[in-house]
Design an enzyme around this catalytic site. Sequence first.
Site, PDB file in Angstrom:
ATOM      1  N   ASN A 234     -10.569  53.419  11.836  1.00  0.00           N
ATOM      2  CA  ASN A 234     -10.675  53.310  10.420  1.00  0.00           C
ATOM      3  C   ASN A 234     -11.578  54.262  10.385  1.00  0.00           C
ATOM      4  O   ASN A 234     -12.073  54.507   8.875  1.00  0.00           O
ATOM      5  CB  ASN A 234     -11.426  51.632   9.693  1.00  0.00           C
ATOM      6  CG  ASN A 234      -9.903  50.675   9.870  1.00  0.00           C
ATOM      7  OD1 ASN A 234      -9.093  51.535   8.773  1.00  0.00           O
ATOM      8  ND2 ASN A 234     -10.660  49.777   9.980  1.00  0.00           N
ATOM      9  N   GLU A 330       8.326  77.175  -0.879  1.00  0.00           N
ATOM     10  CA  GLU A 330       9.787  77.452  -1.552  1.00  0.00           C
ATOM     11  C   GLU A 330       9.350  78.353  -2.902  1.00  0.00           C
ATOM     12  O   GLU A 330       9.858  79.052  -2.892  1.00  0.00           O
ATOM     13  CB  GLU A 330      10.096  75.874  -2.641  1.00  0.00           C
ATOM     14  CG  GLU A 330      10.666  74.527  -1.189  1.00  0.00           C
ATOM     15  CD  GLU A 330      10.440  73.452  -2.477  1.00  0.00           C
ATOM     16  OE1 GLU A 330      10.842  72.883  -1.490  1.00  0.00           O
ATOM     17  OE2 GLU A 330       9.528  73.423  -3.497  1.00  0.00           O
ATOM     18  N   GLU A 355      -2.827  59.251  14.453  1.00  0.00           N
ATOM     19  CA  GLU A 355      -3.772  58.181  14.612  1.00  0.00           C
ATOM     20  C   GLU A 355      -3.473  57.550  13.490  1.00  0.00           C
ATOM     21  O   GLU A 355      -3.970  56.969  12.197  1.00  0.00           O
ATOM     22  CB  GLU A 355      -4.943  58.740  14.063  1.00  0.00           C
ATOM     23  CG  GLU A 355      -5.709  59.539  15.003  1.00  0.00           C
ATOM     24  CD  GLU A 355      -6.606  60.487  15.106  1.00  0.00           C
ATOM     25  OE1 GLU A 355      -8.092  59.845  14.462  1.00  0.00           O
ATOM     26  OE2 GLU A 355      -6.921  61.953  14.483  1.00  0.00           O
ATOM     27  N   THR A 357       0.808  56.665  11.489  1.00  0.00           N
ATOM     28  CA  THR A 357       1.519  56.945  11.124  1.00  0.00           C
ATOM     29  C   THR A 357       1.830  56.128   9.471  1.00  0.00           C
ATOM     30  O   THR A 357       1.047  55.674   9.010  1.00  0.00           O
ATOM     31  CB  THR A 357       3.340  57.490  11.599  1.00  0.00           C
ATOM     32  OG1 THR A 357       3.246  55.318  11.069  1.00  0.00           O
ATOM     33  CG2 THR A 357       3.530  57.452  12.797  1.00  0.00           C
TER      34      THR A 357
HETATM   35  C1  LIG Z   1      -0.701  66.983  18.265  1.00  0.00           C
HETATM   36  C2  LIG Z   1      -0.725  65.285  17.960  1.00  0.00           C
HETATM   37  C3  LIG Z   1      -1.906  64.676  19.153  1.00  0.00           C
HETATM   38  C4  LIG Z   1      -2.421  63.002  19.900  1.00  0.00           C
HETATM   39  N1  LIG Z   1      -3.337  62.229  19.822  1.00  0.00           N
HETATM   40  C5  LIG Z   1      -3.943  61.850  20.744  1.00  0.00           C
HETATM   41  C6  LIG Z   1      -5.024  61.248  21.204  1.00  0.00           C
HETATM   42  O1  LIG Z   1      -5.188  62.244  21.510  1.00  0.00           O
HETATM   43  N2  LIG Z   1      -5.026  60.198  21.704  1.00  0.00           N
HETATM   44  C7  LIG Z   1      -3.952  59.203  21.731  1.00  0.00           C
HETATM   45  O2  LIG Z   1      -4.435  58.410  22.413  1.00  0.00           O
HETATM   46  N3  LIG Z   1      -2.894  59.464  20.888  1.00  0.00           N
HETATM   47  C8  LIG Z   1      -2.548  60.678  20.482  1.00  0.00           C
HETATM   48  N4  LIG Z   1      -1.383  61.429  19.834  1.00  0.00           N
HETATM   49  C9  LIG Z   1      -0.173  59.582  19.730  1.00  0.00           C
HETATM   50  C10 LIG Z   1      -0.475  59.900  18.076  1.00  0.00           C
HETATM   51  O3  LIG Z   1      -1.440  58.881  17.322  1.00  0.00           O
HETATM   52  C11 LIG Z   1       1.273  58.864  18.624  1.00  0.00           C
HETATM   53  O4  LIG Z   1       2.059  59.772  18.407  1.00  0.00           O
HETATM   54  C12 LIG Z   1       1.122  57.960  16.825  1.00  0.00           C
HETATM   55  O5  LIG Z   1       0.146  56.735  17.030  1.00  0.00           O
HETATM   56  C13 LIG Z   1       3.000  57.695  16.481  1.00  0.00           C
HETATM   57  O6  LIG Z   1       2.843  57.357  17.956  1.00  0.00           O
HETATM   58  P1  LIG Z   1       4.426  57.331  18.450  1.00  0.00           P
HETATM   59  O7  LIG Z   1       4.450  59.173  18.415  1.00  0.00           O
HETATM   60  O8  LIG Z   1       4.315  56.180  19.881  1.00  0.00           O
HETATM   61  O9  LIG Z   1       5.667  56.808  17.143  1.00  0.00           O
HETATM   62  P2  LIG Z   1       6.273  55.298  17.063  1.00  0.00           P
HETATM   63  O10 LIG Z   1       5.264  54.341  17.406  1.00  0.00           O
HETATM   64  O11 LIG Z   1       6.835  55.278  18.434  1.00  0.00           O
HETATM   65  O12 LIG Z   1       6.993  55.513  15.867  1.00  0.00           O
HETATM   66  C14 LIG Z   1       8.174  56.599  15.536  1.00  0.00           C
HETATM   67  C15 LIG Z   1       8.665  56.194  14.138  1.00  0.00           C
HETATM   68  O13 LIG Z   1       8.573  54.680  13.912  1.00  0.00           O
HETATM   69  C16 LIG Z   1       7.528  54.329  12.510  1.00  0.00           C
HETATM   70  N5  LIG Z   1       7.296  52.628  13.075  1.00  0.00           N
HETATM   71  C17 LIG Z   1       6.211  52.629  13.820  1.00  0.00           C
HETATM   72  N6  LIG Z   1       6.558  51.241  13.823  1.00  0.00           N
HETATM   73  C18 LIG Z   1       6.362  51.355  12.781  1.00  0.00           C
HETATM   74  C19 LIG Z   1       6.619  49.922  11.765  1.00  0.00           C
HETATM   75  N7  LIG Z   1       6.272  48.641  12.336  1.00  0.00           N
HETATM   76  N8  LIG Z   1       7.105  49.327  10.090  1.00  0.00           N
HETATM   77  C20 LIG Z   1       8.031  51.050  10.168  1.00  0.00           C
HETATM   78  N9  LIG Z   1       7.798  51.536  10.751  1.00  0.00           N
HETATM   79  C21 LIG Z   1       7.316  51.662  12.106  1.00  0.00           C
HETATM   80  C22 LIG Z   1       6.873  55.606  12.797  1.00  0.00           C
HETATM   81  O14 LIG Z   1       6.440  54.979  11.341  1.00  0.00           O
HETATM   82  C23 LIG Z   1       7.525  55.918  13.334  1.00  0.00           C
HETATM   83  O15 LIG Z   1       8.020  57.035  12.213  1.00  0.00           O
HETATM   84  C24 LIG Z   1      -1.329  62.243  18.958  1.00  0.00           C
HETATM   85  C25 LIG Z   1       0.268  63.135  18.533  1.00  0.00           C
HETATM   86  C26 LIG Z   1       0.343  64.316  18.478  1.00  0.00           C
HETATM   87  C27 LIG Z   1       2.128  64.356  17.867  1.00  0.00           C
END
Ligand SMILES: Cc1cc2nc3c(=O)[nH]c(=O)nc-3n(C[C@H](O)[C@H](O)[C@H](O)COP(=O)(O)OP(=O)(O)OC[C@H]3O[C@@H](n4cnc5c(N)ncnc54)[C@H](O)[C@@H]3O)c2cc1C
Length: 375
Positions: A234, A330, A355, A357
Amino acid sequence: MDFELSDEAKEAIVKAKEFARKHFTEEVAERSDREEQFPTDIVAISKREKILDFSNPWKVLVTIEELVRRDPGLGISVTISAFGSEIFMLFGNDSQKEKYMNPVFAGQKTLGLGVTEPGGGSDVANIKTEAKQDGDSYILNGGKMFISNGQIADYFLVLARTSPPPSPEKKHRGLSVFVVDAKSPGFAVNKLHGKLGVRATNTAELIFNNVRVPKENLVGEEGKGFYYIMTFFNISRIYVAAQGLGIAHGALDRLVEYSKKYGEMSETGELKENLQLAIAEIATRVEAARNLTYKAASYLFKFTPNPVVTSMSKYYAADTAVFSTRRAMELMSLHGLTTDLERFFRDAKILDIWEGTTEVEKLIITRMMLKEEGA
Ligand SMILES: Cc1cc2nc3c(=O)[nH]c(=O)nc-3n(C[C@H](O)[C@H](O)[C@H](O)COP(=O)(O)OP(=O)(O)OC[C@H]3O[C@@H](n4cnc5c(N)ncnc54)[C@H](O)[C@@H]3O)c2cc1C
């Protein structure tokens, strides 16, 4: 609500602008992106010159916006070295603040935050990394994915399960936060390659293989980790919104510059109408995103955080970054595809994901609003 920035914050913008102009040259930005190279030297200079003043969150916010406006990969690399530090600030004890947080704020050490795992991204409570008590220590086993500063952090705040969930619906219980020294035996890091955007930032997988962590490295109370991480998000989402503002404003800068150079109609000397319309549209969205972000920041910095407005700001600013870079691309066509706008376009998409999606932010907004209505 008054969004007039203080003189100190305005000075921070000038300082950030000057720093970015001097150090974020196109050559460095392009190479860092192409070679996925963390800008170690620039980060060291930024620490020496105290580009981030952690004593004033408004200064941090506008500095992020301004640096990212010049280049997102370099700007985020420079401003992410204390990632997670608010967890120490809010929940750490005096000795943890002294030992871990203060050196990070002084620019001597780098922090990382390990929450995400293959099965525990948006669904944070689903993480599987375990911490089992063993005498005066905890033993950590498991792994984290996509961790910023993975190869360069001196310490990580790590979320791990310390007790089984009481029921499947209450899996957010029994999670705890530990500070782990990157030099601990059993701790390993693998750099992740091939990210779409922010390729200058360092992202890695963390592996914990019987990593022994002293009991005093437990942050706050055992079992409260989920709450600590949500509280942190938050706060940090407002800084991600500032990254979104920076990218969107950067796209606008490039579109305006392009329009002045190439956009005039030969017959009248006036700017082509499609460019005029796009500039107005992007500029309005940037201003709306800024108002939302500064409103969320105003609540937070007065210690009355408003999670609905915070999620709105992160969602809208990230969306504005994606929209603005796409629209500018574009209109600038081939020119957009072959200049630094191409990088901005890829970088913007990352903000939609980390942080929280965009979907997750929308769910938070609706759920909190419905809860408030029901109260
Ligand atoms: C460059 C980069 C740096 C990062 N740095 C850090 C870091 O320092 N520390 C750390 O802990 N993490 C870090 N992350 C991770 C980031 O916080 C996660 O990628 C993010 O929280 C999404 O998790 P996921 O990738 O597992 O996607 P998922 O949670 O598997 O989601 C996949 C898709 O499903 C959708 N979705 C998921 N749940 C729901 C729901 N209940 N309802 C509808 N749609 C849903 C999402 O919106 C997304 O479109 C980093 C990511 C990136 C890309």
